[in-house]
Design an enzyme around this catalytic site. Structure first.
Site, PDB file in Angstrom:
ATOM      1  N   GLY A 221      -0.261  -3.216  12.306  1.00  0.00           N
ATOM      2  CA  GLY A 221       0.103  -1.881  12.793  1.00  0.00           C
ATOM      3  C   GLY A 221       0.834  -1.843  14.110  1.00  0.00           C
ATOM      4  O   GLY A 221       1.117  -0.750  14.624  1.00  0.00           O
ATOM      5  N   PRO A 263      -0.075  -8.666  11.158  1.00  0.00           N
ATOM      6  CA  PRO A 263       1.141  -7.951  11.546  1.00  0.00           C
ATOM      7  C   PRO A 263       2.224  -8.030  10.464  1.00  0.00           C
ATOM      8  O   PRO A 263       2.515  -9.112   9.961  1.00  0.00           O
ATOM      9  CB  PRO A 263       1.594  -8.714  12.801  1.00  0.00           C
ATOM     10  CG  PRO A 263       1.052 -10.095  12.613  1.00  0.00           C
ATOM     11  CD  PRO A 263      -0.222  -9.970  11.850  1.00  0.00           C
ATOM     12  N   CYS A 331      22.119  10.577  -6.090  1.00  0.00           N
ATOM     13  CA  CYS A 331      22.458  11.939  -6.478  1.00  0.00           C
ATOM     14  C   CYS A 331      21.312  12.923  -6.219  1.00  0.00           C
ATOM     15  O   CYS A 331      20.738  13.484  -7.142  1.00  0.00           O
ATOM     16  CB  CYS A 331      22.867  11.929  -7.945  1.00  0.00           C
ATOM     17  SG  CYS A 331      23.804  13.385  -8.347  1.00  0.00           S
TER      18      CYS A 331
HETATM   19  N1  LLP Z   1      -2.825  -4.901   6.979  1.00  0.00           N
HETATM   20  C1  LLP Z   1      -3.057  -3.955   6.060  1.00  0.00           C
HETATM   21  C2  LLP Z   1      -4.334  -3.941   5.379  1.00  0.00           C
HETATM   22  C3  LLP Z   1      -2.059  -2.994   5.767  1.00  0.00           C
HETATM   23  O1  LLP Z   1      -2.310  -2.054   4.868  1.00  0.00           O
HETATM   24  C4  LLP Z   1      -0.816  -3.050   6.439  1.00  0.00           C
HETATM   25  C5  LLP Z   1       0.238  -2.074   6.154  1.00  0.00           C
HETATM   26  C6  LLP Z   1      -0.615  -4.064   7.380  1.00  0.00           C
HETATM   27  C7  LLP Z   1      -1.653  -4.972   7.635  1.00  0.00           C
HETATM   28  C8  LLP Z   1       0.673  -4.220   8.144  1.00  0.00           C
HETATM   29  O2  LLP Z   1       0.995  -3.091   8.897  1.00  0.00           O
HETATM   30  P1  LLP Z   1       2.282  -3.196   9.872  1.00  0.00           P
HETATM   31  O3  LLP Z   1       1.973  -4.260  10.876  1.00  0.00           O
HETATM   32  O4  LLP Z   1       3.433  -3.552   9.038  1.00  0.00           O
HETATM   33  O5  LLP Z   1       2.407  -1.847  10.476  1.00  0.00           O
HETATM   34  N2  LLP Z   1       5.957   1.396   4.431  1.00  0.00           N
HETATM   35  C9  LLP Z   1       5.528   1.899   5.728  1.00  0.00           C
HETATM   36  C10 LLP Z   1       4.420   1.053   6.320  1.00  0.00           C
HETATM   37  C11 LLP Z   1       3.218   0.964   5.417  1.00  0.00           C
HETATM   38  C12 LLP Z   1       2.157   0.044   5.961  1.00  0.00           C
HETATM   39  C13 LLP Z   1       1.113  -0.204   4.930  1.00  0.00           C
HETATM   40  N3  LLP Z   1       0.102  -1.121   5.342  1.00  0.00           N
HETATM   41  C14 LLP Z   1       6.752   1.983   6.656  1.00  0.00           C
HETATM   42  O6  LLP Z   1       7.842   1.601   6.245  1.00  0.00           O
HETATM   43  O7  LLP Z   1       6.616   2.463   7.789  1.00  0.00           O
END
Ligand code: LLP
Length: 403
Positions: A221, A263, A331
């Site tokens: 996150g 991450p 479209c």
């Molecule tokens: N761990 C778990 C259990 C997760 O569900 C996620 C992301 C991560 C780690 C990694 O999160 P990150 O570091 O990438 O923020 N499609 C969305 C983001 C969805 C994230 C879903 N889970 C976007 O494009 O903003």
């Protein structure tokens, strides 16, 4: 800071065509090193959240850096294994899945985080304490860039509710399950280090209930700067604060826990570029539209999350700056950016979308029967095709032929 120059991107577009996703291996390395140095002095492991970008060449590169791989489906686990990642470096954090996938993950010997009481019970019945396991908790923390990517709040489908700790413990005791990991993931695009402190506090309260515990997994996150003046999560501050918390609260009993992170964006967002070409320019009194040969079928983030992606006209870097609405060719309303200042855009120019490595190609589709783009990996000065552009046969391959 490692980046791919406009000249290099232009050469890649000439060689491989457009639209094309380009990923910079050195940038991924740089991001990983930031994480490692922020947590020096704490026993920490990182598992790259591969849902952000699963190309096997990227997985192999990340594995070679020493980083583990986090997966959110059994197919991601299989891709990681296929890329040569050892099972002990793979983590499967499941959500809403059939128990059969957990059984399959166990058969591969990867780490697994279970996120429902029913699957935990099935796991206990089948495996007892023979296979250490993690549980994903729902921390009741609202955090993240927007509601679609905030997943730790009290109405979220993710994790086991904290209020159900008693039932969780009953299941663990009944089957003598070895709970090795406590896991949470609160959301994406989190800038505030204190969210991670709030998260570890929630888990710290649970620690005494699990005697076999070895790992605290705080998920992913971390925010990346999408806007030119945007900020990224201060990893050093998170490292410092968590270290302090662990030492003053959790390690006092003499028992130490390993810290895990997952991450996604932080590892691969900034490494990625989507290079497109301008198909049409429409100039009217009310708006000037620059329509590119791509769309929400290739990069859905602007339409789905109202996400900002920086756009640069690399074909006319000294052109006069004007205001444009940049659209895709799908479209329906398909807007990448409104009222965006760009150097004068002409038909045929290359527009580059920055920060497109995470959740770009990975969320792409064949909507409007368009092909998915090619992917190119750029490392140590060399560009290599790592996924072919789709073609006509790809659109038909699973359709039963007409008689
Ligand atoms: N761990 C778990 C259990 C997760 O569900 C996620 C992301 C991560 C780690 C990694 O999160 P990150 O570091 O990438 O923020 N499609 C969305 C983001 C969805 C994230 C879903 N889970 C976007 O494009 O903003």
């Amino acid at each position: 800071m490692s980046s791919i120059s406009p000249q290099q991107l232009s050469a890649i577009a000439t060689e491989f065509g457009t639209p094309v996703y380009v990923y910079n291996g050195e940038k991924i390395k740089e991001q990983y090193q930031k994480l490692v140095s922020a947590f020096q002095g704490i026993d920490t492991r990182f598992f790259y959240a591969s849902k952000a970008l699963t190309n096997i060449h990227i997985l192999k590169h990340i594995d070679s850096l020493g980083c583990g791989i986090d997966c959110s489906s059994i197919n991601e686990v299989k891709l990681a294994l296929h890329a040569g990642v050892k099972p002990e470096k793979i983590l499967y954090t499941s959500n809403g899945i059939a128990f059969e996938e957990i059984e399959e993950a166990v058969s591969y010997g990867v780490h697994v985080n279970i996120d429902s009481l029913s699957n935990l019970e099935k796991f206990g019945k089948k495996f007892g304490n023979s296979y250490p396991i993690g549980v994903r908790m729902r921390p009741n923390i609202l955090a993240g860039g927007n509601l679609k990517i905030s997943v730790g709040h009290e109405k979220s489908k993710f994790g086991i509710a904290l209020e159900q700790l008693d039932i969780l413990k009953e299941i663990v005791t009944a089957f003598n399950i070895n709970i090795k990991t406590l896991h949470i993931h609160t959301g994406s695009d989190i800038k505030d280090p204190d969210v991670f402190i709030a998260g570890i506090k929630v888990l710290a309260d649970l620690v005494p209930h699990f005697t076999d515990l070895q790992v605290i997994d705080l998920g992913g996150g971390f925010k990346v700067p999408y806007e030119p003046d945007g900020e990224e999560t201060d990893m050093a501050a998170i490292g410092r604060k968590l270290k302090n918390y662990l030492e003053t609260h959790l390690f006092q009993s003499g028992k130490k826990y390993q810290l895990w992170f997952e991450p996604g964006k932080f590892m691969v967002s900034e490494c990625g570029y989507l290079v497109t070409r301008v198909n049409v320019l429409k100039e009217s009194h009310s708006v000037v539209i620059a329509g590119v040969n791509s769309g929400l079928n290739h990069l859905i983030r602007p339409m789905f999350y109202e996400a900002y992606h920086h756009i640069v006209n690399i074909s006319n870097p000294t052109g006069e700056e004007k205001i444009y609405t940049v659209t895709g060719y799908i479209c329906e309303t398909d807007t990448f950016a409104s009222d965006r200042k760009l150097h004068e855009v002409r038909e045929g120019d290359l527009l580059v979308f920055y920060n497109a490595g995470a959740y770009g190609f990975e969320m792409s589709s064949n909507y409007n029967s368009r092909y998915r783009p090619a992917e190119v990996f750029y490392n140590n000065g060399t560009a290599k095709l790592i996924r072919k552009r789709e073609e006509w046969s790809d659109l038909l391959k699973n359709q039963v032929p007409l008689r």
